[in-house]
Write an enzyme that holds these catalytic residues in place. Structure first.
Site, PDB file in Angstrom:
ATOM      1  N   SER A  50      36.099  36.620  34.766  1.00 37.98           N
ATOM      2  CA  SER A  50      36.082  37.945  35.394  1.00 37.98           C
ATOM      3  C   SER A  50      36.033  37.982  36.913  1.00 37.98           C
ATOM      4  O   SER A  50      36.133  39.057  37.508  1.00 37.98           O
ATOM      5  CB  SER A  50      34.924  38.769  34.848  1.00 37.98           C
ATOM      6  OG  SER A  50      35.240  39.191  33.551  1.00 37.98           O
ATOM      7  N   LYS A  88      29.689  44.602  42.493  1.00 38.87           N
ATOM      8  CA  LYS A  88      29.968  44.916  41.085  1.00 38.87           C
ATOM      9  C   LYS A  88      28.762  45.624  40.468  1.00 38.87           C
ATOM     10  O   LYS A  88      27.620  45.213  40.687  1.00 38.87           O
ATOM     11  CB  LYS A  88      30.295  43.618  40.338  1.00 38.87           C
ATOM     12  CG  LYS A  88      30.813  43.820  38.920  1.00 38.87           C
ATOM     13  CD  LYS A  88      31.234  42.491  38.293  1.00 38.87           C
ATOM     14  CE  LYS A  88      31.781  42.665  36.885  1.00 38.87           C
ATOM     15  NZ  LYS A  88      32.201  41.378  36.273  1.00 38.87           N
ATOM     16  N   SER A 133      36.676  41.416  34.066  1.00 38.21           N
ATOM     17  CA  SER A 133      35.999  42.687  34.110  1.00 38.21           C
ATOM     18  C   SER A 133      35.769  43.222  35.524  1.00 38.21           C
ATOM     19  O   SER A 133      35.538  44.400  35.707  1.00 38.21           O
ATOM     20  CB  SER A 133      34.637  42.569  33.424  1.00 38.21           C
ATOM     21  OG  SER A 133      33.829  41.608  34.091  1.00 38.21           O
TER      22      SER A 133
HETATM   23  N1  GLN Z   1      37.674  38.661  29.586  1.00 35.11           N
HETATM   24  C1  GLN Z   1      36.575  37.907  29.089  1.00 35.11           C
HETATM   25  C2  GLN Z   1      35.787  38.726  28.113  1.00 35.11           C
HETATM   26  O1  GLN Z   1      36.181  39.793  27.829  1.00 35.11           O
HETATM   27  C3  GLN Z   1      35.714  37.443  30.211  1.00 35.11           C
HETATM   28  C4  GLN Z   1      34.890  38.508  30.801  1.00 35.11           C
HETATM   29  C5  GLN Z   1      33.986  38.030  31.908  1.00 35.11           C
HETATM   30  O2  GLN Z   1      34.198  36.981  32.517  1.00 35.11           O
HETATM   31  N2  GLN Z   1      32.951  38.798  32.156  1.00 35.11           N
HETATM   32  O3  GLN Z   1      34.783  38.330  27.619  1.00 35.11           O
END
Ligand code: GLN
Length: 497
Positions: free
Chosen positions: A179, A80, A155
């Site tokens: 995410s 990532k 994400s």
């Molecule tokens: N979807 C969640 C957010 O937008 C979690 C994102 C994540 O785990 N990085 O904050």
């Protein structure tokens, strides 16, 4: 001839160690796959062809010299783009870091290199890991290999899509609110959020430091465990890193068994907003656990209904502080520095141009929640809810070994459907967020396809902090039973790109 891109990481490593296949052949097969399909999928932001081949050649040379190879030596991985990589661009999916080449490796990157893992490149993500669909990437969306018009989760959508399209057998994600697990759920792959502090955050670009946790993504439970073991463990460079032995995750993954275990079904993770097909597959999974010898108990965790609200105060608050470092002076983009403007103006112009709408929304929300007149009402209350959630978990784990739930309320939604509706987007993490707030460990693994749309459904398993091995023990048992039932891994049903 064996298609090397279809093998598990465990099998690939065995073949390389035994000399059946060279690491270079494995790397070349994956790079060819990237070349063939990634124009359509867009899992990668940057492919490090030369770096990957160089590592592969080194692995082959080590083997030729009779050196002992590690359990993942020569296995390709998609990283990532939130982890710093020395000499290789790191953007966090943001324009503000476009072209930035870090001078150092994150601890996760370093450990992967030490394990002789072949890093193929950096994967697409929602900007600064804020999102559930990868549509917030400044570099365009990623498609879900099951249906390219749908989201691969977020994400970490680049990492999950790379796995599901057989571009890499391993990937790394980060999980602040879901995410790792939500992308795994919607792509039919496996993702684990380790216990907070289990994997070092050093060199992992910060979003919300008290929630952020890096972790393994793979196509099988054992592969995830092998990767978990490679990256986990105490790191003096991260003050929140846990100084204790890594739970025996690989051993647990090799000994899947739920007999005699007590499994709690969380009452609050069902009802309105949950897709029928998701609930159907979840109910079947619970039945399967019972058949495999687990005792099923229903558990209520009333504070979980407040988790989303608490998260959307705490995460933006921390992000507004963390992202202050992107001031046009230290890294990446600088706009308007023509000698006539003040430093403040350059900072403002750079942040205006460099951050996308979701990142700006979060910074504003966080700054507001932390402002002196509102601090107690918003940030303070959210922290209290966080404590209540932690207590709900503590109470639950007094009577059960693990908790289970669907990972996400729905299957992958179409790209564009929720892009202009932040609330609808936030709901994707309804079931995953409590574990980030409490800091415990959780896994998502495939439990079938929803009958109404033929898309993957994820089963979430939640374990107490530092009991990550339980995830793998339960996960491996469930996975083996499902594979027997289906006659093959779920991904074999995915449409071939
Ligand atoms: N979807 C969640 C957010 O937008 C979690 C994102 C994540 O785990 N990085 O904050």
């Amino acid at each position: 001839m064996t298609d090397l891109t279809k093998l598990t990481a465990a099998r690939t490593a065995e073949r390389i160690a035994s000399g059946e296949t060279s690491a270079v052949e494995v790397a070349e097969a994956h790079l060819a796959r990237v070349e063939a399909v990634d124009e359509k999928v867009h899992a990668f932001l940057h492919v490090d062809r030369e770096g990957a081949l160089e590592t592969a050649r080194r692995v082959d040379a080590k083997r030729a010299a009779g050196e002992k190879l590690g359990p993942l030596a020569g296995v390709p991985l998609a990283l990532k783009d939130i982890f710093t990589t020395e000499g290789v661009p790191t953007t966090v999916g943001s324009r503000i870091l476009e072209g930035w080449v870090p001078p150092y490796d994150a601890t996760v990157t370093r450990r992967l290199k030490d394990a002789d893992v072949v890093i193929l490149g950096k994967t697409n993500m929602d900007e600064f890991a804020m999102g559930s669909s990868t549509e917030n990437s400044a570099y365009g969306p990623t498609g879900n290999p099951w249906d390219l018009t749908r989201i691969p989760g977020g994400s970490g959508g680049g990492s999950s899509a790379a796995l599901a399209s057989f571009q890499a057998p391993l990937a790394i994600g980060t999980d602040t609110g879901g995410s790792i697990r939500q992308p795994a759920a919607v792509t039919g792959t496996v993702g684990v959020k380790p216990t907070y502090g289990g994997v070092s955050r050093y060199g992992m670009v910060a979003f919300s430091s008290s929630l952020d946790q890096g972790g393994p993504c793979a196509r099988t439970v054992l592969d995830a465990a092998l990767l978990h073991e490679a990256i986990a463990g105490h790191d003096p460079l991260d003050s929140t890193s846990v100084d204790a032995p890594v739970p025996a995750v690989v051993e647990a993954a090799r000994n899947g068994d739920v007999r005699g275990m007590r499994v709690g079904v969380v009452t609050e993770f069902s009802g309105e907003g949950y897709q029928d097909g998701v609930m159907r597959r979840f109910t079947e999974s619970v039945e399967l656990l019972r058949e495999l010898g687990a005792e099923i108990v229903e558990i209520s965790c009333p504070s979980f209904t407040k988790a989303l609200a608490a998260y959307y105060l705490i995460a933006p608050s921390e992000c507004s502080s963390n992202l202050a470092r992107f001031d046009a002076m230290r890294y990446g983009l600088r706009v308007g520095d023509d000698g006539t403007r003040s430093a403040e103006d350059v900072t403002a112009l750079t942040r205006e141009a460099g951050f996308g709408p979701e990142v700006k929304r979060r910074i504003m929300l966080g700054t507001y929640a932390l402002s002196s007149g509102y601090y107690d009402a918003y940030y303070g209350s959210a922290q209290k809810v966080r404590t209540l959630i932690t207590r709900d978990f503590q109470r639950a784990f007094e009577s059960v070994d693990v908790l289970v739930s669907p990972t996400t309320p729905t299957t992958a939604f179409p790209i564009g459907e929720r892009a202009d509706d932040p609330m609808a987007m936030y709901l994707a993490d309804l079931c995953t967020i409590p574990s980030n707030l409490a800091g415990n460990a959780a896994m998502s693994l495939p439990c079938g396809l929803a009958p109404e749309d033929g898309l993957p459904v994820g089963l979430q398993i939640i374990a107490p902090a530092m009991a990550d091995d339980r995830l793998y023990r339960v996960g491996a048992a469930v996975e083996a039973a499902f594979h027997t039932r289906w006659g093959h891994p779920l991904l074999e049903e995915a449409p071939v790109l």
